[in-house]
Design an enzyme around this catalytic site. Structure first.
Site, PDB file in Angstrom:
ATOM      1  N   LYS A   1      46.143  43.111  38.462  1.00 60.99           N
ATOM      2  CA  LYS A   1      44.760  42.634  38.402  1.00 60.99           C
ATOM      3  C   LYS A   1      44.694  41.178  37.918  1.00 60.99           C
ATOM      4  O   LYS A   1      45.707  40.600  37.576  1.00 60.99           O
ATOM      5  CB  LYS A   1      43.929  43.575  37.521  1.00 60.99           C
ATOM      6  CG  LYS A   1      43.930  45.032  38.045  1.00 60.99           C
ATOM      7  CD  LYS A   1      43.204  45.189  39.381  1.00 60.99           C
ATOM      8  CE  LYS A   1      43.585  46.428  40.157  1.00 60.99           C
ATOM      9  NZ  LYS A   1      43.122  47.697  39.650  1.00 60.99           N
TER      10      LYS A   1
HETATM   11  C1  PLP Z   1      43.015  49.247  39.867  1.00 62.90           C
HETATM   12  C2  PLP Z   1      41.725  49.888  40.198  1.00 62.90           C
HETATM   13  C3  PLP Z   1      41.185  50.905  39.397  1.00 62.90           C
HETATM   14  C4  PLP Z   1      41.936  51.558  38.285  1.00 62.90           C
HETATM   15  O1  PLP Z   1      42.367  50.693  37.292  1.00 62.90           O
HETATM   16  P1  PLP Z   1      43.387  51.264  36.207  1.00 62.90           P
HETATM   17  O2  PLP Z   1      43.272  50.273  35.093  1.00 62.90           O
HETATM   18  O3  PLP Z   1      44.732  51.261  36.852  1.00 62.90           O
HETATM   19  O4  PLP Z   1      42.945  52.608  35.819  1.00 62.90           O
HETATM   20  C5  PLP Z   1      39.928  51.379  39.693  1.00 62.90           C
HETATM   21  N1  PLP Z   1      39.233  50.916  40.748  1.00 62.90           N
HETATM   22  C6  PLP Z   1      39.728  49.953  41.556  1.00 62.90           C
HETATM   23  C7  PLP Z   1      38.886  49.465  42.690  1.00 62.90           C
HETATM   24  C8  PLP Z   1      41.000  49.435  41.326  1.00 62.90           C
HETATM   25  O5  PLP Z   1      41.509  48.520  42.147  1.00 62.90           O
END
Ligand code: PLP
Length: 364
Positions: A176
């Protein structure tokens, strides 16, 4: 090799983590509190609650909304696994909705999905562009938990994504726009909701470990409900504080790479409709669906990691077993079959961006 993603980590993150390891306090403590304070400040929000994932944030927000077995939660089909599964944790019904050409759930798609049982909606600010929460609100009465996993920093009408609904869930997963390895943050302006989520994240106990063992030695606690184990470590929070301080620098680099791709590829590939603000978590191009997989293979043969975001939920066995079927959400399927995500990460060099562009042009 040009990987699809590589996190941007400096000696500052390394030093911050090392300090925590030497400090004697590893789990949720002063670093988490500091990270929460800085995060809330950055967004101009009342409350930020650190968690071990965005998935936990989505789950705890729905739990705090009181979602249960008779309720429906609308989720765009064009999203990651987390969005649907958290609804199922609570025994509620996942009602999938299509998205627009911008990959976003809009009022038209939402209106087709709401019923009198709709208790909550989970818009996803996909790829890093925000959908208008005000427009979704105009469709009906429900709670809104924004999936902000892609959209930090991004805004709609000048207001930060994640602060537009009842709550917003942020992700610090390794790919992210900022990362703590694994981690998340739940942001809200609702004090009652915040208090409930703080309890739920740590076993339904009325105070966290820091308050109990920290200054004041308040040892007493009471379990008020069945909670979960979703707290963040101070190791991760220390890294998050440094990453948050570098967020604008990293976002600026992503935007520069996106502009570079735009200049070279516009007119040769399809580019999704653009909103005014974009975090550039993903840089997506649209190509001929018949050529999509072959193009990704050509890029892979040149050592370039391209990917597809995402396979819509309704095309997976879990959702087919609930009665969803291919053909049901035509826009999402069209987007899925023609989309390729190109590498976009802050430390990519101009040379690396140019190599991706050349490889795409050759593959075309
Ligand atoms: C990565 C992601 C999540 C989950 O994030 P985590 O921190 O891994 O739980 C949820 N929604 C979207 C759209 C994502 O890309």
């Amino acid at each position: 090799m040009i990987p699809f993603h590589r996190p941007s980590i400096t000696e500052d993150e390394v030093a911050a983590v090392a300090d925590v390891l030497r400090s004697g306090w590893l789990t949720t403590g002063a670093k988490c509190l500091e990270f929460e304070r800085l995060f809330a400040e950055r967004l101009g929000a009342e409350h930020a609650i650190s968690l071990n994932s965005a998935t936990a944030g989505l789950h705890l927000a729905l739990a705090a909304f009181g979602i249960g077995p008779d309720d429906e939660v609308v989720v765009p089909t064009y999203t990651f696994a987390a969005c649907g599964e958290v609804v199922l944790y609570l025994g509620a019904k996942v009602v999938l909705a299509d998205v627009g050409e911008d990959y976003l759930l809009g009022p038209t798609e939402l209106a087709e999905a709401v019923t009198e049982r709709t208790k909550a909606v989970m818009p996803v600010h996909f790829a890093g562009q925000g959908t208008s929460i005000a427009a979704l609100r105009s469709v009906g009465e429900f709670r809104i938990i924004e999936d902000t996993a892609h959209a930090f920093p991004a805004s709609v009408d000048g207001k930060p994504c994640g602060t537009l609904g009842d709550a917003g869930a942020f992700s610090f997963y390794a790919t992210k726009t900022m990362t703590t390895g694994e981690g998340g943050m739940l942001v809200t302006n609702d004090g009652d909701l915040a208090e409930q989520i703080r309890r739920l994240r740590l076993h339904g106990i009325d105070s966290n470990a820091w308050a109990r063992y920290g200054p004041g030695n308040r040892w007493a606690y009471s379990i008020t409900e069945a909670g979960f184990k979703d707290n963040l470590t101070d190791i991760a929070a220390a890294m998050g504080i440094v990453q948050l301080g570098r967020l604008d620098e990293m976002a600026h680099k992503r935007a520069g790479i996106a502009a570079h791709y735009d200049a070279a590829l516009r007119g040769l590939v399809g580019l999704p409709p653009r909103r005014e603000s974009h975090s550039w978590h993903l840089y997506i191009i649209r190509v001929d669906p018949e050529q999509r997989d072959r193009i990704i293979e050509d890029l892979a043969a040149k050592g370039i990691g391209a990917s597809v975001h995402v396979i819509p939920l309704h095309l997976h066995p879990l959702y087919k077993a609930m009665g969803y079927a291919p053909g049901q959400f035509p826009v999402a399927e069209k987007l899925y079959r023609s989309s390729i995500s190109l590498p976009i990460w802050p430390d990519m060099t101009d040379g690396e961006v140019n190599r991706v562009i050349e490889a795409v042009l050759e593959a075309l």
